[in-house]
Motif scaffolding. Structure first.
Motif, PDB file in Angstrom:
ATOM      1  N   GLU A 307      48.907   2.062 -18.628  1.00  0.00           N
ATOM      2  CA  GLU A 307      49.835   2.063 -17.496  1.00  0.00           C
ATOM      3  C   GLU A 307      49.734   3.365 -16.703  1.00  0.00           C
ATOM      4  O   GLU A 307      49.792   3.352 -15.468  1.00  0.00           O
ATOM      5  CB  GLU A 307      51.262   1.843 -17.995  1.00  0.00           C
ATOM      6  CG  GLU A 307      51.513   0.423 -18.472  1.00  0.00           C
ATOM      7  CD  GLU A 307      52.888   0.249 -19.092  1.00  0.00           C
ATOM      8  OE1 GLU A 307      53.429  -0.877 -19.022  1.00  0.00           O
ATOM      9  OE2 GLU A 307      53.440   1.228 -19.651  1.00  0.00           O
ATOM     10  N   LEU A 308      49.573   4.488 -17.398  1.00  0.00           N
ATOM     11  CA  LEU A 308      49.372   5.752 -16.697  1.00  0.00           C
ATOM     12  C   LEU A 308      48.084   5.705 -15.878  1.00  0.00           C
ATOM     13  O   LEU A 308      48.030   6.223 -14.754  1.00  0.00           O
ATOM     14  CB  LEU A 308      49.323   6.901 -17.694  1.00  0.00           C
ATOM     15  CG  LEU A 308      50.621   7.221 -18.436  1.00  0.00           C
ATOM     16  CD1 LEU A 308      50.372   8.311 -19.480  1.00  0.00           C
ATOM     17  CD2 LEU A 308      51.715   7.656 -17.477  1.00  0.00           C
ATOM     18  N   ALA A 309      47.056   5.094 -16.439  1.00  0.00           N
ATOM     19  CA  ALA A 309      45.803   4.960 -15.704  1.00  0.00           C
ATOM     20  C   ALA A 309      46.010   4.134 -14.444  1.00  0.00           C
ATOM     21  O   ALA A 309      45.452   4.444 -13.379  1.00  0.00           O
ATOM     22  CB  ALA A 309      44.735   4.324 -16.591  1.00  0.00           C
ATOM     23  N   GLU A 310      46.821   3.093 -14.546  1.00  0.00           N
ATOM     24  CA  GLU A 310      47.075   2.276 -13.364  1.00  0.00           C
ATOM     25  C   GLU A 310      47.892   3.045 -12.322  1.00  0.00           C
ATOM     26  O   GLU A 310      47.662   2.899 -11.114  1.00  0.00           O
ATOM     27  CB  GLU A 310      47.780   0.974 -13.748  1.00  0.00           C
ATOM     28  CG  GLU A 310      48.074   0.045 -12.574  1.00  0.00           C
ATOM     29  CD  GLU A 310      46.829  -0.382 -11.797  1.00  0.00           C
ATOM     30  OE1 GLU A 310      46.993  -0.800 -10.630  1.00  0.00           O
ATOM     31  OE2 GLU A 310      45.706  -0.297 -12.332  1.00  0.00           O
ATOM     32  N   LEU A 311      48.816   3.894 -12.759  1.00  0.00           N
ATOM     33  CA  LEU A 311      49.521   4.765 -11.807  1.00  0.00           C
ATOM     34  C   LEU A 311      48.523   5.665 -11.080  1.00  0.00           C
ATOM     35  O   LEU A 311      48.635   5.876  -9.862  1.00  0.00           O
ATOM     36  CB  LEU A 311      50.560   5.614 -12.528  1.00  0.00           C
ATOM     37  CG  LEU A 311      51.851   4.916 -12.958  1.00  0.00           C
ATOM     38  CD1 LEU A 311      52.721   5.875 -13.767  1.00  0.00           C
ATOM     39  CD2 LEU A 311      52.634   4.408 -11.736  1.00  0.00           C
TER      40      LEU A 311
END
Length: 360
Positions: A307-311
């Motif tokens: 999810e951090l990567a998607e942010l």
């Protein structure tokens, strides 16, 4: 259990950072001593000042501290130092593309006028970008507290310097003051000149201020925008139109918009499908830079590494980076998710790819 990845190694774009507010605290103290400027004690204590800007008195105090810090930038070499050190800090935090926001009228009296001030700033940006390898672009921002005619002058100036690295036009300061529609002509000038519209809204004022940014200023990105979470229909509109909210969690708490980090509605925006680009806003006053915002949403909102990567991807997609640059950085985000051999080898890599696929 797999160890959490280092968010400083995660490639990302930084899209919400104010010029003076990006200064290192130690640099502020050195410049104040250099010019014999007496700073308020809140800026000399070595810790972020205690702020609460949800009422007019609190916002005035915040603005007074910001103005005191800005008064220490008096010569081109001060501007060069600020931008270079800001770029160095961003590089340490994994920023691979920086768009910094500035109102050049604030520096014009000490730098020879409005045009010389912007040229000094752009020269400093060029030099810092060369020295650090970090691509840096500029958003020229008008001030809500000034007359809309001043904003039109700034919009024309911003368009004039589009070939020198100006990529967008913003509107900052207290969105509770005045109406967004008063600045519609300035944004039309900027938009017709090829600049992105990124006004502030939905921080100190509620969802209506975000709608005004969309309706009156045709915003492509909204600075902050977190109060949109109070209106499900507005969230759906932001998601459907792909308008990115530049969310600055530490800033929201420091200014009293939310009481604690867990209250900032990052997860609500995320689950509604609203693109989010995390930003540091004013590290000088709020005490944390870009990587700390990713750590905050990890710790207080349970964001996983995918999810951090998607942010990070959302920040890159919302940036004005050229397509080849953006494509390469998106590949590097994918690589951040791939475990090293020691962390799981081929099986771990396949798992990371499955996780990545689920976030697209």
């Amino acid at each position: 259990m797999e160890r959490a990845r280092d968010v400083r190694q995660l490639p990302k774009a930084h899209l919400h950072l104010h010029f003076t507010g990006s200064m290192r605290p130690a640099t502020l103290l050195e410049l104040a001593d250099k010019y014999g400027i007496h700073l308020p004690e809140a800026l000399r204590g070595g810790q972020p000042p205690k702020l609460r800007a949800t009422d007019e008195r609190g916002w005035f105090r915040f603005q007074r501290l910001y103005d005191a810090a800005r008064s220490c930038l008096r010569a081109p070499e001060d501007i060069q130092r600020l931008v270079r050190e800001t770029a160095e800090e961003d590089v340490r935090d994994g920023s691979r593309w920086l768009e910094i926001q500035v109102d050049p009228t604030s520096y014009a009296p000490r730098l020879g006028g409005l045009i010389p001030a912007l040229e000094v700033i752009l020269d400093a940006v060029d030099r810092a970008s060369r020295d650090t390898g970090l691509p840096i672009r500029v958003l020229v921002a008008a001030n809500r507290m000034k007359h809309p005619l001043d904003a039109r002058t700034l919009a024309r100036l911003a368009v004039r310097y589009r070939d020198r690295g100006v990529v967008g036009f913003g509107l900052s300061n207290d969105e509770r003051r005045g109406f967004a529609r008063d600045f519609d002509r300035a944004f039309a000038i900027a938009r017709e000149g090829g600049l992105l519209a990124a006004p502030h809204g939905g921080e100190l004022a509620g969802p209506a201020s975000v709608r005004d940014c969309l309706d009156d200023l045709r915003a492509v990105r909204v600075g902050h925008g977190v109060r949109a979470a109070e209106d499900p229909r507005l969230l759906a509109r932001l998601a459907a139109s792909g308008v990115t909210c530049e969310v600055c969690p530490a800033s929201n708490v420091a200014l009293g918009v939310y009481d604690k980090p867990g209250d900032v509605p990052v997860r609500r925006l995320w689950e509604a499908g609203v693109p989010v680009a995390l930003g540091a806003d004013d590290p000088l006053l709020f005490g944390s830079r870009l990587a700390a915002q990713y750590e905050l949403v990890r710790e207080h909102h349970g964001f996983t590494d995918p999810e951090l990567a998607e942010l990070a991807r959302q920040s890159l997609r919302a940036s004005l980076a050229p397509e080849p640059v953006r494509t390469e950085l998106l590949r590097e985000v994918d690589a951040w998710l791939v475990p090293s051999r020691a962390e799981g080898g081929r099986d771990g890599r396949q798992e990371a790819e499955r996780e990545h696929g689920a976030t697209r």
